[in-house]
Design an enzyme around this catalytic site. Structure first.
Site, PDB file in Angstrom:
ATOM      1  N   ASP A   6      -7.668  18.765  15.546  1.00 35.33           N
ATOM      2  CA  ASP A   6      -6.999  20.005  15.187  1.00 35.33           C
ATOM      3  C   ASP A   6      -7.474  21.082  16.172  1.00 35.33           C
ATOM      4  O   ASP A   6      -8.521  20.935  16.815  1.00 35.33           O
ATOM      5  CB  ASP A   6      -7.376  20.353  13.743  1.00 35.33           C
ATOM      6  CG  ASP A   6      -6.797  21.671  13.279  1.00 35.33           C
ATOM      7  OD1 ASP A   6      -5.676  22.015  13.702  1.00 35.33           O
ATOM      8  OD2 ASP A   6      -7.464  22.368  12.478  1.00 35.33           O
ATOM      9  N   GLU A   8      -6.915  25.082  15.746  1.00 33.43           N
ATOM     10  CA  GLU A   8      -7.387  26.333  15.148  1.00 33.43           C
ATOM     11  C   GLU A   8      -8.400  26.065  14.030  1.00 33.43           C
ATOM     12  O   GLU A   8      -8.159  25.251  13.150  1.00 33.43           O
ATOM     13  CB  GLU A   8      -6.205  27.137  14.609  1.00 33.43           C
ATOM     14  CG  GLU A   8      -5.281  27.598  15.726  1.00 33.43           C
ATOM     15  CD  GLU A   8      -4.025  28.261  15.181  1.00 33.43           C
ATOM     16  OE1 GLU A   8      -4.110  29.411  14.756  1.00 33.43           O
ATOM     17  OE2 GLU A   8      -2.970  27.608  15.178  1.00 33.43           O
TER      18      GLU A   8
HETATM   19 MG   LIG Z   1      -7.124  24.157  11.539  1.00 36.01          MG
END
Ligand SMILES: [Mg+2]
Length: 207
Positions: A6, A8
């Site tokens: 992932d 962010e």
């Molecule tokens: Mg995230």
């Protein structure tokens, strides 16, 4: 081996809250941690951007300035000798391509915006939402073991479909849903878990 990460909250700060703060638009600051339905969340953000007359180019002035977390680039550098590193994110290419470049040119799988003639966002093309599981399944069909790492509810399908899920500074519901998954609170620990995943995969395939 594929390491599917992932973006962010794991490798860099959340982009939309930074946009909310800069433009004074509170709807921008909502994240998938607040609203689980991503399409609804994006609809709210886009409507707010149109009301405020904020163009994609203006949003990019801020989103393109987002820097990775300290150590994120080095984390990816150390993963690379162990496998292929990809980022699978609900972000948008128009926002995050420079960030992916700053992380060392890592492959980014993300969504795209649709614009009107004035440069205002009028919609979006979802490449990723609901597709994380399919991307991971595709890697697995091609014979790759997949280790994945995420922090939030929008990473559930990614984490559920991979071989080695790792939770990074996770929200509580994610811990509840993946009780057996290791939890990392810093990238040094995350790297250890990824090395462990690679070792387990080597053992199971006989090296
Ligand atoms: Mg995230």
């Amino acid at each position: 081996m594929i390491f599917a990460l992932d973006l962010e909250g794991v490798l860099a700060p959340e982009i939309w809250p930074a946009l909310g703060q800069h433009f004074g638009v509170p709807e921008f600051s909502l994240t998938t941690r607040d609203v689980a339905d991503f399409s609804e969340l994006m609809g709210t953000r886009i409507a707010a951007a149109r009301r405020a007359g904020v163009t994609l180019r203006q949003l990019q002035e801020i989103s393109h300035a987002v820097q990775p977390y300290l150590g994120a680039r080095e984390f990816i550098e150390r993963l690379r000798p162990m496998g292929n590193v990809v980022i699978i994110s609900d972000t948008f290419h128009e926002f995050s391509d420079p960030l992916a470049a700053r992380l060392g040119g890592v492959n980014l799988f993300a969504n795209r915006f649709d614009l009107d003639e004035a440069g205002l966002i009028r919609g979006f093309t979802l490449r990723i939402r609901g597709q994380k599981e399919r991307i991971v399944s595709g890697f697995k069909v091609a014979g790759y073991a997949v280790a994945a790492m995420g922090d939030s509810m929008n990473d559930r399908s990614l984490l559920a479909s991979c071989d080695f899920p790792v939770l990074y500074r996770p929200v509580q519901v994610l811990i509840d849903e993946f009780p057996g998954a290791p939890v990392a609170h810093d990238l040094d620990t995350a790297l250890e878990y990824m090395q462990r995943a690679r070792a387990q995969r080597d053992e199971s395939t006989g090296g």
